[in-house]
Design an enzyme around this catalytic site. Structure first.
Site, mmCIF file in Angstrom:
data_model
loop_
_atom_site.group_PDB
_atom_site.id
_atom_site.type_symbol
_atom_site.label_atom_id
_atom_site.label_comp_id
_atom_site.label_asym_id
_atom_site.label_seq_id
_atom_site.Cartn_x
_atom_site.Cartn_y
_atom_site.Cartn_z
ATOM 1 N N SER A 107 0.844 -1.195 0.000
ATOM 2 C CA SER A 107 0.000 0.000 0.000
ATOM 3 C C SER A 107 0.875 1.239 0.000
ATOM 4 O O SER A 107 1.712 1.410 0.888
ATOM 5 C CB SER A 107 -0.907 -0.002 1.237
ATOM 6 N N ALA A 108 0.720 2.074 -1.025
ATOM 7 C CA ALA A 108 1.471 3.327 -1.115
ATOM 8 C C ALA A 108 0.496 4.496 -1.092
ATOM 9 O O ALA A 108 -0.706 4.315 -0.898
ATOM 10 C CB ALA A 108 2.316 3.339 -2.385
ATOM 11 N N ILE B 150 -0.677 6.487 -3.381
ATOM 12 C CA ILE B 150 -1.637 6.625 -4.471
ATOM 13 C C ILE B 150 -2.460 5.370 -4.692
ATOM 14 O O ILE B 150 -3.652 5.437 -5.003
ATOM 15 C CB ILE B 150 -0.906 7.031 -5.773
ATOM 16 N N ALA B 151 -1.850 4.197 -4.534
ATOM 17 C CA ALA B 151 -2.546 2.960 -4.893
ATOM 18 C C ALA B 151 -2.286 1.841 -3.898
ATOM 19 O O ALA B 151 -1.355 1.906 -3.091
ATOM 20 C CB ALA B 151 -2.122 2.521 -6.289
ATOM 21 N N GLN B 152 -3.128 0.828 -3.978
ATOM 22 C CA GLN B 152 -2.988 -0.378 -3.177
ATOM 23 C C GLN B 152 -2.948 -1.563 -4.144
ATOM 24 O O GLN B 152 -3.651 -1.573 -5.153
ATOM 25 C CB GLN B 152 -4.174 -0.509 -2.216
ATOM 26 N N VAL B 153 -2.125 -2.556 -3.826
ATOM 27 C CA VAL B 153 -1.919 -3.683 -4.736
ATOM 28 C C VAL B 153 -2.454 -4.970 -4.121
ATOM 29 O O VAL B 153 -2.169 -5.281 -2.962
ATOM 30 C CB VAL B 153 -0.416 -3.840 -5.077
ATOM 31 N N LYS C 161 -3.502 -3.261 -9.375
ATOM 32 C CA LYS C 161 -3.064 -1.991 -8.793
ATOM 33 C C LYS C 161 -4.278 -1.075 -8.818
ATOM 34 O O LYS C 161 -4.742 -0.672 -9.890
ATOM 35 C CB LYS C 161 -1.902 -1.390 -9.587
ATOM 36 N N ASP D 190 12.565 4.489 -11.064
ATOM 37 C CA ASP D 190 12.411 4.189 -9.637
ATOM 38 C C ASP D 190 12.705 2.706 -9.390
ATOM 39 O O ASP D 190 11.934 1.993 -8.773
ATOM 40 C CB ASP D 190 10.979 4.525 -9.205
#
Length: 432
Positions: free
Chosen positions: A116-117, A119-122, A136, A273
């Site tokens: 979980s970041a 902007i999004a969750q995976v 994503k 990145d």
């Protein structure tokens, strides 16, 4: 539709209120604890969440625009956030696949996120056709928060420019526009899907079978949901585990680096990145590149000049260094190459007294310092570096960390297997 507009409007108002409260708390903290300006700013940005975390990461990767102490402090700006309940993720999926029954697309979706970041969750999932995939999913309200925050930043920038006309960074509004461009792209998963497609096409055209990236299932992807093939493997930061999958960990790293260096010259964009979480060794021995949300773009000529600069540095040829610095950057004034060469000699002579060959073996902090010093010298001569130039060096720092794990006693940059410049004619689909 009206309900969504009203809801977004209320969310914007609430976000502005939240921003004011966090800013006030930061003011109290500054008055009572007296932290450094850079540290307080980083902590405040992390408290404000997604937009400001990305802004902090932009600061960390843009030493040509921001003071050294801020660049260094924001190196630690983390993009990991608490996970959202699965019910929120389900709602996004329902909205994006409106009119479709999710059970007709996915036979299984793991409620526990893989990550979980901001902007999004995976989430791991499986298609009804049997393929294992990764979803994503953009977190609810991220886009509204993004535009609200960027408007606040833009407003604050205008106030600052009026209050301090002689502010050091006179092009603040340009910086904000650049940040907006990057961040808007990052919340558009269709663009990320295109980045993945381009990278896979680059691998196919170049005949690279040692690396791969997830296949995108476009029929199940939208601006807010990206459905990708799931790759199984291990991180390159665990030597013992890597050793189980590969006889020569050094070759694993060289393959990864050769693939990335090739993409600089032969791909429309490069992965900007590629940290430990985005590079893995797969069970079949291939290198897996994942998460193409952040990419950079660079002319092949700039990378070639960058490599020539490093070669000249190792041979202490300061005139050649100056000439290639001009090829890397842009300038609107006449440059005296010899004066620039003299400045570079003053900068690097102390660093190179021991052994010029050690320049690329410096620890990450030293290499980052060298990069910022070099950019500083260039700017004093009116040289403006490409906006993605710093992303190159940031990736070099990531590779340095991989080297310390996989090849601690080897000079990778002296290894004949490493090809930092690829002399291959770019295909028609590639840039230029």
């Amino acid at each position: 539709m009206k309900r969504n507009i009203l809801f977004d409007g209320l969310r914007s108002v609430a976000r502005i209120g939240e921003t004011v409260i966090v800013a006030a708390q930061a003011g109290v903290k500054y008055a009572t604890e007296k932290p450094s300006n850079a540290k307080l700013m980083r902590e405040t940005f992390e408290s404000l969440g997604s937009t400001y975390i990305k802004l902090g990461q932009f600061i960390a990767s843009t030493p040509s625009l921001f003071p050294r102490e801020y660049v260094q402090e924001f190196q630690g700006c983390l993009d990991q956030t608490p996970s959202l309940p699965f019910s929120y993720i389900q709602q996004v999926l329902a909205d994006e696949f409106e009119g479709k029954n999710l059970n007709e697309i996915f036979s299984f979706i793991d409620e526990k996120p893989l990550g979980s970041a901001s902007i999004a969750q995976v989430h791991a999932a499986r298609l009804v056709t049997g393929e294992d995939v990764v979803l994503k999913v953009q977190k609810p309200g991220v886009e509204t928060i993004l535009y609200t925050d960027l408007n606040v930043v833009h407003w604050a920038t205008k106030l600052l420019e009026k209050a301090v006309p002689k502010i050091k960074f006179a092009s603040l509004s340009d910086i904000v526009d650049e940040i907006k461009t990057r961040m808007v792209r990052e919340v558009d998963f269709i663009e990320e899907a295109q980045n993945l497609d381009d990278f896979i096409q680059y691998l196919n055209v170049s005949g690279n079978q040692a690396a791969t990236a997830p296949k995108v299932y476009h029929q199940f992807s939208t601006r807010r949901v990206l459905t990708m093939q799931r790759l199984y493997g291990v991180s390159l930061t665990d030597f013992d585990v890597v050793k189980k999958y590969a006889k020569d960990p050094t070759q694993v790293l060289i393959t990864a680096m050769n693939t990335w260096f090739g993409s600089l010259m032969l791909c429309k964009s490069f992965h900007a990145d590629l940290h430990a979480g985005n590079l893995m060794l797969l069970e079949d021995g291939r290198i897996g590149f994942i998460d193409f949300g952040i990419v950079g773009q660079l002319n092949p000529e700039v990378w070639t000049a960058c490599m020539a600069f490093m070669d000249a540095l190792q041979h202490t040829n300061y005139t050649a260094m100056a000439e290639n610095m001009l090829k890397m950057g842009m300038t609107h004034q006449k440059i005296d190459t010899q004066v620039l060469a003299d400045d570079l000699e003053r900068l690097f002579s102390g660093v190179l007294l021991a052994d010029p060959q050690e320049i690329l073996s410096s620890n990450p902090a030293d290499l980052n310092d060298i990069m910022m010093d070099m950019i500083g010298v260039g700017e004093r001569h009116g040289i403006k570096f490409p906006r993605d130039f710093a992303l190159l060096f940031k990736q070099m720092l990531y590779f340095d960390r991989f080297m310390r794990v996989l090849a601690p006693y080897t000079d990778i940059y002296a290894d004949q297997r490493l090809k930092m410049v690829h002399n291959i004619e770019p295909a028609s689909f590639l840039k230029h």
